[in-house]
Write an enzyme that holds these catalytic residues in place. Structure first.
Site, mmCIF file in Angstrom:
data_model
loop_
_atom_site.group_PDB
_atom_site.id
_atom_site.type_symbol
_atom_site.label_atom_id
_atom_site.label_comp_id
_atom_site.label_asym_id
_atom_site.label_seq_id
_atom_site.Cartn_x
_atom_site.Cartn_y
_atom_site.Cartn_z
ATOM 1 N N GLU A 123 -37.106 -12.242 -38.911
ATOM 2 C CA GLU A 123 -37.764 -10.999 -39.310
ATOM 3 C C GLU A 123 -37.661 -9.905 -38.255
ATOM 4 O O GLU A 123 -37.436 -8.731 -38.710
ATOM 5 C CB GLU A 123 -38.951 -11.341 -39.825
ATOM 6 C CG GLU A 123 -39.136 -12.159 -41.108
ATOM 7 C CD GLU A 123 -40.541 -12.756 -41.180
ATOM 8 O OE1 GLU A 123 -41.197 -13.521 -40.281
ATOM 9 O OE2 GLU A 123 -40.930 -12.679 -42.569
ATOM 10 N N GLY A 148 -40.067 -15.627 -37.933
ATOM 11 C CA GLY A 148 -40.569 -14.307 -37.360
ATOM 12 C C GLY A 148 -39.241 -13.623 -36.716
ATOM 13 O O GLY A 148 -39.245 -12.573 -36.444
ATOM 14 N N ALA A 203 -42.484 -17.233 -35.218
ATOM 15 C CA ALA A 203 -44.123 -16.954 -34.665
ATOM 16 C C ALA A 203 -44.413 -18.276 -34.000
ATOM 17 O O ALA A 203 -43.804 -19.208 -34.392
ATOM 18 C CB ALA A 203 -44.803 -16.674 -35.896
ATOM 19 N N GLU A 223 -39.892 -20.952 -43.108
ATOM 20 C CA GLU A 223 -41.444 -20.896 -43.373
ATOM 21 C C GLU A 223 -41.827 -22.031 -44.225
ATOM 22 O O GLU A 223 -42.831 -22.829 -44.266
ATOM 23 C CB GLU A 223 -41.886 -19.477 -43.694
ATOM 24 C CG GLU A 223 -42.044 -18.461 -42.749
ATOM 25 C CD GLU A 223 -40.878 -17.612 -42.538
ATOM 26 O OE1 GLU A 223 -39.625 -18.294 -42.955
ATOM 27 O OE2 GLU A 223 -40.991 -16.873 -41.754
HETATM 28 C C1 HXC Z 1 -44.072 -22.712 -31.057
HETATM 29 C C2 HXC Z 1 -41.951 -23.467 -30.494
HETATM 30 C C3 HXC Z 1 -41.330 -22.758 -31.894
HETATM 31 C C4 HXC Z 1 -42.303 -22.093 -32.476
HETATM 32 C C5 HXC Z 1 -39.927 -23.752 -30.599
HETATM 33 N N1 HXC Z 1 -40.745 -24.002 -29.964
HETATM 34 N N2 HXC Z 1 -40.113 -23.164 -31.749
HETATM 35 N N3 HXC Z 1 -43.140 -23.378 -30.004
HETATM 36 N N4 HXC Z 1 -43.347 -22.052 -31.972
HETATM 37 N N5 HXC Z 1 -41.897 -21.321 -33.575
HETATM 38 C C6 HXC Z 1 -41.175 -25.020 -28.839
HETATM 39 C C7 HXC Z 1 -41.137 -26.429 -28.903
HETATM 40 O O1 HXC Z 1 -42.413 -26.973 -29.441
HETATM 41 C C8 HXC Z 1 -40.696 -27.004 -27.700
HETATM 42 O O2 HXC Z 1 -41.744 -27.025 -26.818
HETATM 43 C C9 HXC Z 1 -39.829 -26.277 -27.213
HETATM 44 O O3 HXC Z 1 -40.028 -24.703 -27.972
HETATM 45 C C10 HXC Z 1 -38.209 -26.287 -27.201
HETATM 46 O O4 HXC Z 1 -38.106 -26.515 -28.869
HETATM 47 P P1 HXC Z 1 -37.593 -27.868 -29.309
HETATM 48 O O5 HXC Z 1 -37.831 -28.104 -30.668
HETATM 49 O O6 HXC Z 1 -37.806 -29.015 -28.487
HETATM 50 O O7 HXC Z 1 -35.828 -27.749 -29.462
HETATM 51 P P2 HXC Z 1 -34.751 -28.107 -30.419
HETATM 52 O O8 HXC Z 1 -35.014 -29.713 -30.596
HETATM 53 O O9 HXC Z 1 -33.578 -27.606 -29.740
HETATM 54 O O10 HXC Z 1 -34.812 -27.545 -31.824
HETATM 55 C C11 HXC Z 1 -35.043 -26.052 -31.703
HETATM 56 C C12 HXC Z 1 -35.453 -25.427 -33.317
HETATM 57 C C13 HXC Z 1 -36.933 -26.162 -33.203
HETATM 58 C C14 HXC Z 1 -34.679 -26.028 -34.329
HETATM 59 C C15 HXC Z 1 -35.456 -24.033 -33.013
HETATM 60 O O11 HXC Z 1 -37.663 -25.647 -32.055
HETATM 61 C C16 HXC Z 1 -37.714 -25.366 -34.535
HETATM 62 O O12 HXC Z 1 -37.453 -25.724 -35.370
HETATM 63 N N6 HXC Z 1 -38.414 -24.522 -33.993
HETATM 64 C C17 HXC Z 1 -39.552 -24.065 -35.020
HETATM 65 C C18 HXC Z 1 -38.800 -22.949 -35.958
HETATM 66 C C19 HXC Z 1 -39.520 -22.372 -37.175
HETATM 67 O O13 HXC Z 1 -40.103 -23.179 -37.876
HETATM 68 N N7 HXC Z 1 -39.810 -21.145 -37.165
HETATM 69 C C20 HXC Z 1 -40.662 -20.384 -37.894
HETATM 70 C C21 HXC Z 1 -41.987 -20.461 -37.870
HETATM 71 S S1 HXC Z 1 -42.891 -19.697 -38.714
HETATM 72 P P3 HXC Z 1 -42.076 -28.289 -25.927
HETATM 73 O O14 HXC Z 1 -43.442 -27.995 -25.370
HETATM 74 O O15 HXC Z 1 -42.370 -29.420 -26.825
HETATM 75 O O16 HXC Z 1 -41.045 -28.356 -24.974
HETATM 76 C C22 HXC Z 1 -42.775 -18.125 -38.805
HETATM 77 C C23 HXC Z 1 -43.775 -17.285 -39.663
HETATM 78 C C24 HXC Z 1 -43.677 -15.692 -39.111
HETATM 79 O O17 HXC Z 1 -42.153 -17.778 -37.917
HETATM 80 C C25 HXC Z 1 -44.657 -14.774 -39.905
HETATM 81 C C26 HXC Z 1 -45.803 -15.133 -39.343
HETATM 82 C C27 HXC Z 1 -47.046 -14.156 -39.826
#
Ligand code: HXC
Length: 260
Positions: free
Chosen positions: A114, A111, A66, A134
């Site tokens: 999921e 997400g 998400a 998460e």
């Molecule tokens: C918003 C995101 C994002 C996310 C990546 N980006 N994941 N933006 N939400 N979930 C964006 C980054 O901010 C970045 O934007 C661009 O995408 C590229 O990502 P990087 O981090 O620079 O890439 P990299 O270093 O290769 O790392 C990849 C990654 C990392 C390991 C996937 O991006 C990451 O850890 N993302 C978050 C993963 C996560 O925690 N997901 C769970 C979210 S909670 P910019 O603008 O800086 O270029 C969830 C809850 C679900 O999903 C339920 C909800 C009710």
């Protein structure tokens, strides 16, 4: 149909839905959830679509979760609402009459994992990474991961993934039954589509009833689930597909199912 964050095409009765927000690694914001809901409603009501392949655009991510920047400032009631809308979408996909195959082409996190879990099966590219990070963000799974993951891989491995927040490789995901197949990246869509083609070459009534039986039976005790199976089995004998399927076998020819 035109979408801001989705690509949609249909070929040989198989729809391909591509989540297309590659700059944010296809992260699911509210707008994207609503677009997916609208598109899956359309697919549900479109009998000429027999199967769906769901994937992410770009080489890096299926869906990296998400959208964290959008979620950051949510209040508790707003966060609950977001989870509820996401859960409704996941249930819509899970209960879609047509089979839905996730082609996991990279990160499937939070997400994103999921979303893949709501599909009927998952094919991963060799460099895909899956996980439920998460807890590293101070939250918990919110689009069904805490419920579908243990049902699929068992509570112990699900707890490990949900509580460590660690990503696993596609190979490990295969070992624990989280993905059905692991293939080279350039073979991913072909593999997903070939499974879809194989499914829809069978009786459509049969494949849709099989999906429903597994989904509904999982929520029942075994005796009720077996009764549902017997009832559905009986109903199949009132279909043209049963007559054609069995006649074709006995005539030593390939069945020509009508409802295509
Ligand atoms: C918003 C995101 C994002 C996310 C990546 N980006 N994941 N933006 N939400 N979930 C964006 C980054 O901010 C970045 O934007 C661009 O995408 C590229 O990502 P990087 O981090 O620079 O890439 P990299 O270093 O290769 O790392 C990849 C990654 C990392 C390991 C996937 O991006 C990451 O850890 N993302 C978050 C993963 C996560 O925690 N997901 C769970 C979210 S909670 P910019 O603008 O800086 O270029 C969830 C809850 C679900 O999903 C339920 C909800 C009710």
């Amino acid at each position: 149909m035109e979408f801001k964050h989705l690509l949609f095409s249909v070929e040989e009765q198989i729809a391909t839905v591509t989540i297309n927000r590659p700059k944010a690694l296809n992260a699911l914001n509210m707008e994207l959830l609503l677009e997916l809901t609208q598109l899956f409603d359309h697919i549900k009501n479109n009998a000429s679509i027999q199967a769906v392949v769901l994937t992410g655009s770009g080489e890096k991510a299926f869906v990296a979760g998400a959208d964290i920047s959008e979620m950051q400032s949510k209040t508790a009631p707003e966060a609950k609402g977001f989870s509820t809308i996401g859960n409704e979408l996941m249930s819509k996909i899970e209960n879609l009459p047509q089979p839905v195959i996730a082609a996991v082409n990279g990160y499937a996190l939070g997400g994103g994992s999921e979303l893949a879990l709501a599909c009927d099966l998952r094919i991963a590219s060799i460099d895909a990474k899956l996980g439920q990070p998460e807890v590293t963000l101070g939250i918990v799974a919110g689009f069904g991961g805490s419920q579908r993951l243990p049902r699929l891989v068992g509570p112990s491995i699900a707890k490990e993934l949900l509580m460590t927040g660690e990503m696993i490789t596609a190979e490990r995901a295969y070992q624990i039954g989280l993905v059905n197949h692991v293939v080279e990246s350039d073979a991913l869509l072909d593999k997903a589509k070939s499974i879809a083609r194989k499914m829809i070459s069978n009786s459509i009534i049969g494949i849709q009833a099989s999906k429903k039986l597994v989904n509904e039976g999982f929520e029942m005790d075994i005796q009720r689930a077996l009764s549902l199976e017997a009832e559905t089995f009986g109903m199949m004998f009132a279909t043209e597909d049963q007559k054609e399927g069995m006649a074709a076998f006995l005539d030593k020819r390939k069945a020509q199912f009508k409802a295509k």
